[in-house]
Write an enzyme that holds these catalytic residues in place. Structure first.
Site, PDB file in Angstrom:
ATOM      1  N   CYS A   1      27.852 -36.239 -28.728  1.00 27.60           N
ATOM      2  CA  CYS A   1      29.273 -35.882 -28.694  1.00 27.60           C
ATOM      3  C   CYS A   1      29.966 -36.335 -29.974  1.00 27.60           C
ATOM      4  O   CYS A   1      30.003 -37.536 -30.268  1.00 27.60           O
ATOM      5  CB  CYS A   1      29.948 -36.516 -27.482  1.00 27.60           C
ATOM      6  SG  CYS A   1      31.725 -36.171 -27.381  1.00 27.60           S
TER       7      CYS A   1
ATOM      8  N   CYS B   1      34.301 -37.469 -18.296  1.00 27.24           N
ATOM      9  CA  CYS B   1      35.056 -37.203 -19.527  1.00 27.24           C
ATOM     10  C   CYS B   1      36.550 -37.175 -19.203  1.00 27.24           C
ATOM     11  O   CYS B   1      37.217 -36.142 -19.302  1.00 27.24           O
ATOM     12  CB  CYS B   1      34.598 -35.888 -20.150  1.00 27.24           C
ATOM     13  SG  CYS B   1      35.069 -35.698 -21.877  1.00 27.24           S
TER      14      CYS B   1
ATOM     15  N   CYS C   1      32.373 -42.943 -21.711  1.00 26.79           N
ATOM     16  CA  CYS C   1      31.358 -42.523 -22.688  1.00 26.79           C
ATOM     17  C   CYS C   1      30.043 -43.264 -22.499  1.00 26.79           C
ATOM     18  O   CYS C   1      28.967 -42.702 -22.762  1.00 26.79           O
ATOM     19  CB  CYS C   1      31.882 -42.729 -24.107  1.00 26.79           C
ATOM     20  SG  CYS C   1      33.287 -41.664 -24.527  1.00 26.79           S
TER      21      CYS C   1
ATOM     22  N   CYS D   1      27.862 -41.468 -20.157  1.00 23.28           N
ATOM     23  CA  CYS D   1      27.665 -40.044 -20.466  1.00 23.28           C
ATOM     24  C   CYS D   1      26.339 -39.819 -21.183  1.00 23.28           C
ATOM     25  O   CYS D   1      26.021 -40.494 -22.173  1.00 23.28           O
ATOM     26  CB  CYS D   1      28.817 -39.535 -21.328  1.00 23.28           C
ATOM     27  SG  CYS D   1      28.695 -37.780 -21.723  1.00 23.28           S
TER      28      CYS D   1
ATOM     29  N   LYS E   1      44.387 -18.607 -16.630  1.00 26.34           N
ATOM     30  CA  LYS E   1      43.361 -19.359 -15.897  1.00 26.34           C
ATOM     31  C   LYS E   1      43.351 -18.959 -14.431  1.00 26.34           C
ATOM     32  O   LYS E   1      42.295 -18.719 -13.832  1.00 26.34           O
ATOM     33  CB  LYS E   1      43.612 -20.860 -16.017  1.00 26.34           C
ATOM     34  CG  LYS E   1      42.587 -21.714 -15.280  1.00 26.34           C
ATOM     35  CD  LYS E   1      43.154 -23.038 -14.808  1.00 26.34           C
ATOM     36  CE  LYS E   1      44.011 -22.866 -13.566  1.00 26.34           C
ATOM     37  NZ  LYS E   1      44.397 -24.149 -12.942  1.00 26.34           N
TER      38      LYS E   1
END
Length: 300
Positions: free
Chosen positions: A294, A278, A285, A288, A208
């Site tokens: 999802c 998230c 949620c 969202c 990363k």
């Protein structure tokens, strides 16, 4: 006598021409070797043959005359484009910690390019298992003392530890920073490597960090940088063929289907989304836009 010589000569000439032109199914009628006489050999008519086209799968990388390349369908998750569009809307304000305190904001813009690249790499090494606010604070303290390859090599371990504390695993990072900095001075004239393979070979530098260093320090998109946020969200949205266990496994899955033009965007987009909505525990949620799209929303 002369007629006999001519017959032998023409016969040899004809044989030579046939040999040079290769085997044929039939020859055109020819004049007889004797003067003014027609050949008494019967004329053969070519047999009419019908071509049979056989389709087959080429083996060993070879393609047949009638073979066509096999098209393998590329897997992609359902609704990913709509999910991505919704995340862009939720991230439109760009007010997450990563937007102000990420690796691209932690270096000294007035420093030389070589020093800036070194500072980018150090900020990424510090960021592992550490919140952006803590990483930014450590970088400010280091920069206040003049953050260069030479200054770090001249700083004793205890002092370096106090400067970077409380980043995660700070004792290990003191060791990795010293080792990596020494390698940069010895092998790269104080600069950082310009390839992922060389970057991940440095102590304390993972995939990363390497991909982010290539993007921020060198301006090259070498792959998708996957941290814990990207790893978590990709699995929740089912952006991988199967549930993945590590960020590196997630990276490989994403790069198989996600268009390359999106690779540079997806890290910052998902990291900020993971910091604000998230969340690792008790995700928001209800706030969202992807709640209905999802697969994990009903389980969280």
């Amino acid at each position: 006598m002369n007629s006999g010589v001519r017959m032998v000569t023409r016969s040899r000439s004809r044989a030579t021409r046939i040999a040079s032109e290769g085997c044929r199914e039939e020859l055109a009628p020819r004049e007889a070797a004797a003067e003014g006489r027609k050949s008494h050999r019967p004329v053969r008519h070519p047999r009419r043959t019908q071509k049979t086209h056989v389709a087959y799968e080429a083996a060993n990388g070879e393609e047949g005359e009638d073979a066509e390349p096999l098209k393998v369908p590329v897997w992609e998750p359902q609704n990913w484009q709509q999910q991505l569009a919704n995340i862009r809307i939720m991230r439109s304000k760009k007010d997450a910690p990563v937007d102000q305190l990420g690796a691209e904001h932690c270096y000294d813009a007035s420093a030389s390019p070589k020093v800036r690249r070194y500072q980018v790499l150090l900020s990424l090494m510090l960021s592992s298992q550490t919140k952006d606010q803590v990483t930014a604070g450590a970088m400010q303290r280091l920069r206040a003392r003049g953050l260069t390859v030479e200054s770090i090599l001249q700083t004793d371990d205890d002092t370096l530890g106090r400067l970077i504390y409380p980043v995660g695993f700070w004792r290990n990072k003191v060791k990795y920073i010293k080792q990596t900095t020494a390698i940069l001075q010895q092998r790269y004239e104080g600069d950082i490597p310009a390839s992922v393979a060389e970057l991940v070979a440095l102590p304390g530098v993972g995939p990363k960090m390497a991909h982010l260093a290539m993007a921020v320090a060198w301006g090259t998109i070498s792959g998708i940088a996957v941290d814990t946020h990207v790893h978590r969200i990709a699995n929740r949205l089912r952006w991988t063929k199967k549930m993945t266990k590590t960020p590196e496994e997630t990276r490989k899955n994403l790069e198989e289907w996600l268009p390359r033009v999106l690779w540079s965007e997806v890290n910052g987009l998902l990291v900020g989304f993971g910091q604000q909505i998230c969340l690792p525990v008790h995700p928001r949620c209800q706030a969202c836009l992807n709640k209905a799209l999802c697969p994990a929303a009903q389980d969280l």
